[in-house]
Design a protein around this motif. Structure first.
Motif, PDB file in Angstrom:
ATOM      1  N   PRO A  24       0.789  -1.232   0.000  1.00  0.00           N
ATOM      2  CA  PRO A  24       0.000   0.000   0.000  1.00  0.00           C
ATOM      3  C   PRO A  24       0.818   1.277   0.000  1.00  0.00           C
ATOM      4  O   PRO A  24       0.272   2.348  -0.266  1.00  0.00           O
ATOM      5  CB  PRO A  24      -0.841  -0.115   1.278  1.00  0.00           C
ATOM      6  N   GLN A  25       2.115   1.194   0.266  1.00  0.00           N
ATOM      7  CA  GLN A  25       2.950   2.389   0.234  1.00  0.00           C
ATOM      8  C   GLN A  25       3.631   2.602  -1.119  1.00  0.00           C
ATOM      9  O   GLN A  25       4.468   3.492  -1.259  1.00  0.00           O
ATOM     10  CB  GLN A  25       4.021   2.306   1.332  1.00  0.00           C
ATOM     11  N   ASN A  26       3.279   1.789  -2.113  1.00  0.00           N
ATOM     12  CA  ASN A  26       3.914   1.906  -3.417  1.00  0.00           C
ATOM     13  C   ASN A  26       3.195   2.945  -4.265  1.00  0.00           C
ATOM     14  O   ASN A  26       2.054   2.746  -4.682  1.00  0.00           O
ATOM     15  CB  ASN A  26       3.924   0.550  -4.122  1.00  0.00           C
ATOM     16  N   LEU A  27       3.858   4.052  -4.512  1.00  0.00           N
ATOM     17  CA  LEU A  27       3.263   5.170  -5.249  1.00  0.00           C
ATOM     18  C   LEU A  27       2.834   4.761  -6.650  1.00  0.00           C
ATOM     19  O   LEU A  27       1.735   5.095  -7.099  1.00  0.00           O
ATOM     20  CB  LEU A  27       4.268   6.321  -5.318  1.00  0.00           C
ATOM     21  N   GLU A  28       3.703   4.051  -7.374  1.00  0.00           N
ATOM     22  CA  GLU A  28       3.427   3.728  -8.761  1.00  0.00           C
ATOM     23  C   GLU A  28       2.160   2.884  -8.910  1.00  0.00           C
ATOM     24  O   GLU A  28       1.433   3.008  -9.889  1.00  0.00           O
ATOM     25  CB  GLU A  28       4.620   3.003  -9.384  1.00  0.00           C
ATOM     26  N   ALA A  29       1.913   2.001  -7.923  1.00  0.00           N
ATOM     27  CA  ALA A  29       0.718   1.165  -8.004  1.00  0.00           C
ATOM     28  C   ALA A  29      -0.553   2.008  -7.931  1.00  0.00           C
ATOM     29  O   ALA A  29      -1.513   1.768  -8.678  1.00  0.00           O
ATOM     30  CB  ALA A  29       0.740   0.126  -6.883  1.00  0.00           C
ATOM     31  N   TRP A  30      -0.565   3.002  -7.058  1.00  0.00           N
ATOM     32  CA  TRP A  30      -1.746   3.864  -6.951  1.00  0.00           C
ATOM     33  C   TRP A  30      -1.910   4.708  -8.212  1.00  0.00           C
ATOM     34  O   TRP A  30      -3.036   4.936  -8.677  1.00  0.00           O
ATOM     35  CB  TRP A  30      -1.643   4.757  -5.719  1.00  0.00           C
ATOM     36  N   LYS A  31      -0.805   5.172  -8.779  1.00  0.00           N
ATOM     37  CA  LYS A  31      -0.887   5.942 -10.021  1.00  0.00           C
ATOM     38  C   LYS A  31      -1.422   5.073 -11.154  1.00  0.00           C
ATOM     39  O   LYS A  31      -2.240   5.515 -11.968  1.00  0.00           O
ATOM     40  CB  LYS A  31       0.490   6.503 -10.381  1.00  0.00           C
ATOM     41  N   LEU A  32      -0.960   3.832 -11.206  1.00  0.00           N
ATOM     42  CA  LEU A  32      -1.421   2.918 -12.245  1.00  0.00           C
ATOM     43  C   LEU A  32      -2.904   2.603 -12.071  1.00  0.00           C
ATOM     44  O   LEU A  32      -3.660   2.544 -13.049  1.00  0.00           O
ATOM     45  CB  LEU A  32      -0.588   1.637 -12.192  1.00  0.00           C
ATOM     46  N   LEU A  33      -3.332   2.426 -10.826  1.00  0.00           N
ATOM     47  CA  LEU A  33      -4.751   2.169 -10.558  1.00  0.00           C
ATOM     48  C   LEU A  33      -5.584   3.382 -10.965  1.00  0.00           C
ATOM     49  O   LEU A  33      -6.662   3.240 -11.561  1.00  0.00           O
ATOM     50  CB  LEU A  33      -4.958   1.849  -9.087  1.00  0.00           C
ATOM     51  N   GLY A  34      -5.097   4.564 -10.652  1.00  0.00           N
ATOM     52  CA  GLY A  34      -5.809   5.771 -11.051  1.00  0.00           C
ATOM     53  C   GLY A  34      -5.937   5.884 -12.557  1.00  0.00           C
ATOM     54  O   GLY A  34      -7.007   6.230 -13.090  1.00  0.00           O
ATOM     55  N   ALA A  35      -4.854   5.569 -13.275  1.00  0.00           N
ATOM     56  CA  ALA A  35      -4.879   5.632 -14.737  1.00  0.00           C
ATOM     57  C   ALA A  35      -5.846   4.612 -15.312  1.00  0.00           C
ATOM     58  O   ALA A  35      -6.566   4.894 -16.284  1.00  0.00           O
ATOM     59  CB  ALA A  35      -3.472   5.410 -15.285  1.00  0.00           C
ATOM     60  N   ALA A  36      -5.879   3.410 -14.717  1.00  0.00           N
ATOM     61  CA  ALA A  36      -6.794   2.373 -15.200  1.00  0.00           C
ATOM     62  C   ALA A  36      -8.250   2.800 -15.007  1.00  0.00           C
ATOM     63  O   ALA A  36      -9.086   2.646 -15.913  1.00  0.00           O
ATOM     64  CB  ALA A  36      -6.523   1.059 -14.476  1.00  0.00           C
ATOM     65  N   HIS A  37      -8.560   3.331 -13.848  1.00  0.00           N
ATOM     66  CA  HIS A  37      -9.929   3.791 -13.604  1.00  0.00           C
ATOM     67  C   HIS A  37     -10.280   4.960 -14.523  1.00  0.00           C
ATOM     68  O   HIS A  37     -11.408   5.046 -15.029  1.00  0.00           O
ATOM     69  CB  HIS A  37     -10.094   4.221 -12.145  1.00  0.00           C
ATOM     70  N   ALA A  38      -9.315   5.841 -14.750  1.00  0.00           N
ATOM     71  CA  ALA A  38      -9.571   6.965 -15.652  1.00  0.00           C
ATOM     72  C   ALA A  38      -9.840   6.473 -17.066  1.00  0.00           C
ATOM     73  O   ALA A  38     -10.719   6.981 -17.765  1.00  0.00           O
ATOM     74  CB  ALA A  38      -8.392   7.927 -15.634  1.00  0.00           C
ATOM     75  N   GLY A  39      -9.071   5.459 -17.493  1.00  0.00           N
ATOM     76  CA  GLY A  39      -9.287   4.908 -18.823  1.00  0.00           C
ATOM     77  C   GLY A  39     -10.684   4.340 -18.986  1.00  0.00           C
ATOM     78  O   GLY A  39     -11.294   4.434 -20.059  1.00  0.00           O
ATOM     79  N   ALA A  40     -11.198   3.738 -17.912  1.00  0.00           N
ATOM     80  CA  ALA A  40     -12.561   3.182 -17.931  1.00  0.00           C
ATOM     81  C   ALA A  40     -13.617   4.233 -17.611  1.00  0.00           C
ATOM     82  O   ALA A  40     -14.811   3.909 -17.527  1.00  0.00           O
ATOM     83  CB  ALA A  40     -12.653   2.031 -16.927  1.00  0.00           C
TER      84      ALA A  40
END
Length: 304
Positions: A75-91
């Protein structure tokens, strides 16, 4: 401080061995099996790679699913949250994107792409707080100096201004990653060389790029911890070591260097706990355990 022994692995993602898995338990009764014994397990670095590939293929649902697994494991991994945000934005799941970028913002308040992604999600939700992110981007752009990505700031600012003017209109979703695996390999190898030269600040820039490509890979996280430690940023270093061990509890480099950090902080008891874990991880002996043992015995770098 002990010499930094670099082991260049053939494939960065494939290099994880013995990593901790994020277990998703399945229901059922009877027997004595724990959910983590019978449920599927996920390797965070592999899930990150899957999410990145799915995002490139515009399979946003699959990208979000894999990215979510990474955020649960680390949960402290910044890139994972950014990637999740990008995926949700794409959808166009703007609420999901907002939540992911808000978590990322807590980890990195100065990250330009996080501010842009959050601002876009808020604008699509017609949340007036989007203006705060736009103001931040404009201020950052006005003060842009050496090392600042002026082109990225201009692009993010222009897109957010456009969406704020017409929230329902189609526009870019900022859903594509900025770095791919091949570039990540190059960044990783560049960081290794810079670390060996003692150029730790420069190495951290390359390690950030490698981490964006590979996510929570324990080798990258351990090297980031080492570089910050050599720069005297002990709290930051500890955070990276802890992330590495959350992914791979038996990672010998992370255990050794975290133990050395504890010696430097006067915590010999903590260092001995790291040594015990190392001795268990390499039952037949290993250089990492011997080096840490020397640190504990001498109360610091035995080479000084």
């Amino acid at each position: 401080m002990g010499s930094f022994r670099v082991l260049v692995l053939a494939g960065v993602i494939a290099a994880i061995t013995g990593g901790a898995a994020l277990a998703a338990g399945s229901g059922g009764g009877g027997g004595m099996d724990l959910p983590s014994d019978s449920g599927p397990s996920y390797d965070p670095a592999e899930e990150y790679a899957k999410a990145l590939a799915a995002l490139n293929a515009r399979d946003y649902r699959a990208a979000a699913r894999s990215a979510q697994r990474v955020t649960q494991a680390v949960p402290q991994n910044l890139e994972a949250w950014k990637l999740l945000g990008a995926a949700h934005a794409g959808a166009e799941n703007w609420r999901g994107a907002r939540r992911a970028y808000e978590r990322a913002l807590r980890l990195a308040p100065e990250d330009v792409s996080v501010r842009g992604g959050l601002g876009l999600a808020l604008a699509r939700l017609e949340d007036p707080k989007a203006q705060e992110q736009l103001d931040w981007l404009r201020t950052k752009a006005a003060a842009c100096g050496p090392g600042c990505d002026a082109a990225q700031l201009r692009s993010l600012t222009a897109e957010l201004e456009k969406v704020l003017a017409a929230p329902a209109s189609p526009g870019a979703r900022l859903d594509q990653p900025l770095i791919l695996a091949d570039a990540g390999d190059a960044a990783y190898l560049d960081a290794v060389g810079l670390i060996n030269e003692g150029r730790f600040e420069a190495a951290l820039v390359s390690l950030d790029a490698a981490r964006a490509a590979f996510g929570p890979h324990p080798d990258v996280l351990t090297y980031q911890g080492f570089a910050h430690r050599r720069l005297g940023r002990f709290d930051t270093a500890e955070g990276f070591y802890r992330q590495a061990l959350a992914v791979a509890p038996d990672h010998r480099g992370a255990l050794e260097y975290y133990g050395e950090l504890k010696v430097e902080r006067g915590d010999r008891a903590g260092a001995r706990r790291m040594l015990a874990r190392l001795e268990q991880a390499c039952a037949y002996g290993c250089a990492e355990a011997e080096t840490l043992r020397s640190w504990i015995e001498t109360g610091g770098d035995p080479g000084r």
